[in-house]
Design a protein around this motif. Structure first.
Motif, short mmCIF file in Angstrom:
data_model
loop_
_atom_site.label_atom_id
_atom_site.label_comp_id
_atom_site.label_asym_id
_atom_site.label_seq_id
_atom_site.Cartn_x
_atom_site.Cartn_y
_atom_site.Cartn_z
N THR A 35 0.83 -1.20 0.00
CA THR A 35 0.00 0.00 0.00
C THR A 35 0.87 1.25 0.00
O THR A 35 1.86 1.33 0.74
CB THR A 35 -0.93 0.03 1.23
N TRP A 36 0.49 2.21 -0.84
CA TRP A 36 1.13 3.53 -0.85
C TRP A 36 0.10 4.57 -0.39
O TRP A 36 -1.00 4.65 -0.96
CB TRP A 36 1.60 3.91 -2.25
N LEU A 44 -3.11 3.91 -2.70
CA LEU A 44 -3.01 2.99 -3.82
C LEU A 44 -2.46 1.68 -3.30
O LEU A 44 -1.43 1.66 -2.59
CB LEU A 44 -2.09 3.56 -4.91
N SER A 45 -3.13 0.59 -3.62
CA SER A 45 -2.69 -0.72 -3.12
C SER A 45 -2.64 -1.73 -4.25
O SER A 45 -3.41 -1.67 -5.20
CB SER A 45 -3.62 -1.22 -2.01
N ALA A 46 -1.70 -2.65 -4.13
CA ALA A 46 -1.54 -3.76 -5.07
C ALA A 46 -1.54 -5.05 -4.27
O ALA A 46 -0.95 -5.12 -3.19
CB ALA A 46 -0.27 -3.62 -5.87
N ALA A 47 -2.21 -6.06 -4.79
CA ALA A 47 -2.33 -7.31 -4.06
C ALA A 47 -2.29 -8.50 -5.00
O ALA A 47 -2.71 -8.41 -6.16
CB ALA A 47 -3.62 -7.33 -3.23
N ALA A 87 -4.93 -11.00 -8.96
CA ALA A 87 -4.11 -9.79 -8.83
C ALA A 87 -5.02 -8.59 -9.00
O ALA A 87 -5.92 -8.59 -9.85
CB ALA A 87 -2.99 -9.77 -9.86
N GLU A 88 -4.79 -7.54 -8.19
CA GLU A 88 -5.62 -6.35 -8.31
C GLU A 88 -4.83 -5.11 -7.92
O GLU A 88 -3.87 -5.17 -7.14
CB GLU A 88 -6.88 -6.47 -7.44
N LEU A 89 -5.27 -4.01 -8.49
CA LEU A 89 -4.70 -2.68 -8.20
C LEU A 89 -5.88 -1.79 -7.82
O LEU A 89 -6.82 -1.64 -8.61
CB LEU A 89 -3.97 -2.14 -9.42
#
Length: 303
Positions: A35-36, A44-47, A87-89
């Motif tokens: 997470t940013w 903004l998060s990426a997982a 995967a998700e943004l």
């Protein structure tokens, strides 16, 4: 980041066929999340994660059930779980969210129809015969147009790419699909004791495996009143008001086209009345160290 291990062992016995089927496997499932924080209530998060979907016991039961003289259904004791990489943004800003996502499924299972044109019979069972990819974008938006109206809305657009390994079915089903939903809560008066809610969702045509499903939607509404100093709550709600929560399923087996129209009745009207007992004006005296000391002194002096 994380890593989860699952060791699964199952054993099932069918008295009808006098057979036992067992499964034993060890699988690892990684997870990563980053997470940013962008400031101004934005992030903004990426997982990424890997998941499995196990078939239900009803899908495994080999007992054959006859729906009519020409249609039967049974489970498959050899059915295996499917595995999905996700995967998700996600961009969050206040109560709103924009999401880009991708998923890849192997070993996907679904019900499959075997149609015999010679005796005009259909037999349903479950098999692992699917490989699926999904790309999508989803926007969730919560707004408050006025101080008496709150609205939560979601719009989704997805592209499905499904492949079959079973030669009796179509070998692919690609489709651009999506859905929309809205939920609206309204306060009807200044006393804030009358409320109305209106909700609606709509699905564009979809695919499940290599089966095509027509569009469908549903409208619901509810009303709530708080009466007699808010001691009495009266509620009235209705679901699937327009009777649109039904769909047509189209599929093929051995180059024979077939369709079914299913409607699982979701329409209902519910009236509820509740009453709160007791005096809400009763105050509870908070106990402090001083009051505990006074009570202790009174107890000592009484002896």
């Amino acid at each position: 980041m994380g890593l989860r291990a699952e060791n699964t062992r199952t054993s099932g016995y069918s008295r009808d066929s006098d057979s036992t089927h067992t499964n034993s496997y060890l699988k690892f499932f990684p997870t990563a999340y980053l997470t940013w924080h962008l400031g101004d209530n934005r992030s903004l998060s990426a997982a990424y994660n890997k998941r499995l979907d196990r078939p239900g016991f009803g899908m495994l039961d080999p007992y054959r059930t006859y729906l009519n003289s020409q249609t039967s259904a049974q489970g498959n004791p050899l059915l295996q779980p499917s595995f999905t990489d996700n995967a998700e943004l996600v961009l969050n800003f206040g109560n709103n969210e924009t999401k880009l996502y991708y998923s890849y499924t192997t070993g996907g299972f679904d019900q499959i129809a075997y149609i015999d044109p010679n005796n005009n019979t259909t037999s349903y069972t479950y098999e692992n015969y699917l490989r699926s990819r999904t790309w999508g974008i989803e926007q969730s938006l919560s707004i408050k147009p006025t101080n008496w109206w709150t609205s939560s809305n979601t719009v989704n657009l997805s592209y499905y790419q499904n492949r079959s390994t079973n030669p009796s079915t179509p070998q692919k089903a690609d489709l651009l699909s999506g859905y929309f939903s809205t939920s609206n809560d309204l306060t009807l008066n200044h006393k804030k004791n009358l409320f109305f809610s209106l909700g609606y969702w709509y699905n564009l045509p979809q695919v499940s495996g290599v089966t095509h499903i027509s569009a469908m939607g549903s409208l619901s509404a509810s009303f709530k009143a708080l009466l007699f100093d808010k001691k009495v709550t009266v509620g009235l709600s209705a679901t699937d008001i327009l009777k649109t929560q039904l769909a047509t399923w189209k599929y093929a087996s051995n180059d024979i086209q077939a369709s079914s129209r299913n409607y699982f009745d979701a329409r209902q009207v519910r009236l509820s009345v509740s009453y709160k007992f007791g005096n809400k004006n009763i105050s509870v005296k908070k106990e402090t160290s001083a009051t505990r000391k006074i009570a202790a002194d009174q107890a000592t002096n009484s002896h």
